[in-house]
Design a protein around this motif. Structure first.
Motif, mmCIF file in Angstrom:
data_model
loop_
_atom_site.group_PDB
_atom_site.id
_atom_site.type_symbol
_atom_site.label_atom_id
_atom_site.label_comp_id
_atom_site.label_asym_id
_atom_site.label_seq_id
_atom_site.Cartn_x
_atom_site.Cartn_y
_atom_site.Cartn_z
ATOM 1 N N LEU A 18 32.206 50.759 38.304
ATOM 2 C CA LEU A 18 32.952 49.922 38.414
ATOM 3 C C LEU A 18 33.255 49.744 40.352
ATOM 4 C CD1 LEU A 18 34.278 47.148 36.966
ATOM 5 C CD2 LEU A 18 36.280 48.742 36.633
ATOM 6 N N ILE A 19 33.612 48.682 40.655
ATOM 7 C CA ILE A 19 33.331 48.719 41.925
ATOM 8 C C ILE A 19 34.650 47.687 41.843
ATOM 9 C CG2 ILE A 19 34.472 47.338 44.398
ATOM 10 C CD1 ILE A 19 30.823 47.986 44.057
ATOM 11 N N PRO A 20 36.164 48.061 41.260
ATOM 12 C CA PRO A 20 38.104 47.355 41.139
ATOM 13 C C PRO A 20 37.446 46.355 41.973
ATOM 14 C CG PRO A 20 38.281 49.959 41.802
ATOM 15 C CD PRO A 20 36.356 49.905 41.790
ATOM 16 N N ILE A 21 38.903 45.266 41.114
ATOM 17 C CA ILE A 21 39.453 43.962 41.873
ATOM 18 C C ILE A 21 39.831 43.130 40.957
ATOM 19 C CG2 ILE A 21 37.727 42.453 41.780
ATOM 20 C CD1 ILE A 21 38.008 41.485 44.522
ATOM 21 N N GLU A 22 41.135 43.262 41.625
ATOM 22 C CA GLU A 22 42.699 42.786 40.267
ATOM 23 C C GLU A 22 41.922 41.261 39.743
ATOM 24 O OE1 GLU A 22 47.020 41.142 39.908
ATOM 25 O OE2 GLU A 22 46.060 41.846 42.086
ATOM 26 N N PRO A 23 41.538 41.338 38.521
ATOM 27 C CA PRO A 23 41.266 40.476 37.783
ATOM 28 C C PRO A 23 41.981 38.963 37.525
ATOM 29 C CG PRO A 23 41.672 42.043 35.852
ATOM 30 C CD PRO A 23 43.056 42.269 37.344
ATOM 31 N N ILE A 24 41.241 38.449 36.864
ATOM 32 C CA ILE A 24 42.380 36.481 37.112
ATOM 33 C C ILE A 24 43.117 36.810 36.396
ATOM 34 C CG2 ILE A 24 40.782 35.068 38.261
ATOM 35 C CD1 ILE A 24 39.671 34.626 35.164
ATOM 36 N N SER A 25 44.520 36.647 36.049
ATOM 37 C CA SER A 25 45.387 36.512 35.119
ATOM 38 C C SER A 25 45.577 34.818 34.596
ATOM 39 C CB SER A 25 46.702 36.695 35.643
ATOM 40 O OG SER A 25 47.018 35.825 36.945
ATOM 41 N N PHE A 26 46.265 34.413 33.853
ATOM 42 C CA PHE A 26 46.614 33.330 33.307
ATOM 43 C C PHE A 26 47.864 32.771 32.697
ATOM 44 C CE2 PHE A 26 42.644 35.413 31.349
ATOM 45 C CZ PHE A 26 41.372 33.931 31.338
ATOM 46 N N GLU A 27 47.837 31.021 33.355
ATOM 47 C CA GLU A 27 49.305 30.831 32.855
ATOM 48 C C GLU A 27 48.931 29.545 32.036
ATOM 49 O OE1 GLU A 27 50.538 28.721 36.578
ATOM 50 O OE2 GLU A 27 49.006 29.008 37.435
ATOM 51 N N ARG A 28 50.373 29.315 31.070
ATOM 52 C CA ARG A 28 49.879 28.322 30.274
ATOM 53 C C ARG A 28 50.281 26.841 30.534
ATOM 54 N NH1 ARG A 28 51.703 28.722 23.600
ATOM 55 N NH2 ARG A 28 52.674 26.487 23.845
ATOM 56 N N PHE A 29 49.498 25.821 29.738
ATOM 57 C CA PHE A 29 49.721 24.546 30.717
ATOM 58 C C PHE A 29 49.658 23.178 28.845
ATOM 59 C CE2 PHE A 29 48.966 26.015 34.672
ATOM 60 C CZ PHE A 29 49.869 25.550 35.329
#
Length: 413
Positions: free
Chosen positions: A9-20
């Motif tokens: 794995l070549i790590p990169i910060e994954p996406i996060s989520f926000e609620r709507f």
């Protein structure tokens, strides 16, 4: 999906989520079941900043990137040497490689057209909607290369405007403007609650693009790594209501030129991605989950395919020019036919109007030259009419169609 990549794995910060909350617009347009499914909370992605990302590349990944980089440089030098042998063909040869890249990029989005239909669309002949859409992608690629000296928010907007301004069914007022609404990929007619991927909320787009531009402007990263990650981040941001894939691949060309990796022309990287579209899309998905290895590998793989097939394409087009020169032997050196010949590489279908507009020939001079080239077997008149005639170079069209067929064969292997 397995991609056959052995690298860790070549790590990169994954996406996060926000609620709507989502409430379908114009609910009367959908079934009651769909309205119920699409009413309520949903999760939109939030891209992690990449401007300060410091990649840790395994040795195998570094070797992969270095090999692909070397092959791209060799392709660019080969194209320059080939074109230098015939300087009048430099512009047209570069143009047809750019058009080939645009056509492959469009095909990834299921917009397919033949070399002939694309050439007809360029001279306002034919009525194929897909061909007209691909012409828009050609203009986006042209904008990408012309603006490569300054990869910025403004240049990205200009690429999108060139792509979408005249696209059928797209509001021209939205061309070259970031979206002002939520978008998603996958299922969900009335809303995003059942989608495969929900792009960031539109309020986050300007800030995410500013971070992306800061990443592109860095000078301390391997270029292909920078291109791969920038492209994946752009597709995750999805900054426009439509045309994101094609604009993102135009951006990749702009970065390659901006960093000086290639100088003479566009590189048909999209043809390499087209060989296995599922792997390409899976790599974008892996990037969003925090693994940059897959998209870096796919970009390197596509670059190697582009270098090999692109070199062969340049050689085959140069051979067609040589064959046509031999057929025109004996025509005086100042004849219009010699001015027309190199232009056929980028525009293998022509009419008199095109020659008047692009080469400044008089209409009668253009018609006489086209007839003379037909008599020598260089061109074939394709309408059979006495007025509104159109001529084609069958050999060049054959080379372009065979190139497309080769990519299709590779995808089937």
């Amino acid at each position: 999906m397995s991609t056959g990549v052995a690298d860790p794995l070549i790590p990169i910060e994954p996406i996060s989520f926000e609620r709507f909350e989502w409430k379908p617009r114009a609910p009367e347009m959908y079934s009651r079941a769909e309205v119920m499914r699409q009413t309520g909370p949903y999760q939109a992605a939030v891209t992690a900043p990449i401007a300060g990302w410091s990649p840790r590349l395994p040795v195998e990944a570094l070797a992969d990137v270095e090999d692909a980089t070397r092959q791209l440089v060799e392709f660019d030098l080969h194209a320059q040497r080939t074109l230098a042998n015939d300087s009048p063909a430099l512009g047209p040869m570069a143009a047809i490689l750019l058009r080939t890249e645009a056509a492959s990029s469009s095909q990834i989005e299921q917009l397919t057209t033949s070399a002939k239909q694309l050439a007809l669309a360029e001279i306002d002949e034919g009525d194929r909607a897909n061909a007209r859409a691909v012409v828009g992608n050609v203009h986006a690629m042209e904008a990408a290369l012309s603006l490569a000296g300054d990869v910025s928010e403004g240049s990205i907007l200009a690429m999108h405007e060139a792509l979408m301004l005249h696209q059928h069914g797209f509001d021209p007022l939205l061309a070259g403007r970031f979206r002002g609404e939520q978008v998603w990929i996958g299922l969900g007619e009335a809303g995003p609650r059942t989608a495969d991927f929900v792009a960031p909320h539109h309020d986050r787009v300007p800030g995410a693009i500013a971070d992306l531009v800061a990443f592109v402007q860095r000078q301390d990263l391997p270029v292909l790594v920078q291109v791969a990650v920038a492209h994946a981040q752009f597709e995750t941001i999805h900054p426009f209501p439509d045309g994101n894939g094609r604009t993102g691949r135009a951006l990749a060309q702009s970065i390659l030129r901006n960093k000086g990796l290639v100088r003479s022309t566009a590189v048909p990287i999209s043809a390499g991605l087209l060989v296995d579209v599922n792997r390409y899309f899976a790599a974008l998905g892996s990037f969003r989950e925090g693994d940059a290895a897959q998209i870096i590998h796919e970009l390197a793989r596509a670059s190697r395919i582009a270098a090999v097939t692109g070199s062969d394409l340049v050689n085959d087009l140069a051979a067609q020019l040589e064959d046509s020169r031999a057929k025109l032997a004996g025509i005086r050196s100042d004849a219009a036919a010699w001015r027309i010949l190199p232009a056929l590489v980028s525009q293998p279908v022509m009419n008199a109007k095109y020659l008047v507009q692009t080469l400044g020939l008089g209409e009668m001079a253009a018609l006489r030259a086209l007839d003379a080239m037909s008599a020598r077997g260089v061109l074939v008149e394709m309408t059979g009419k006495s007025r509104g005639r159109v001529w084609q170079h069958s050999g060049i069209l054959g080379v372009l169609d065979e190139y497309a067929a080769r990519i299709r064969r590779m995808s089937a292997e």
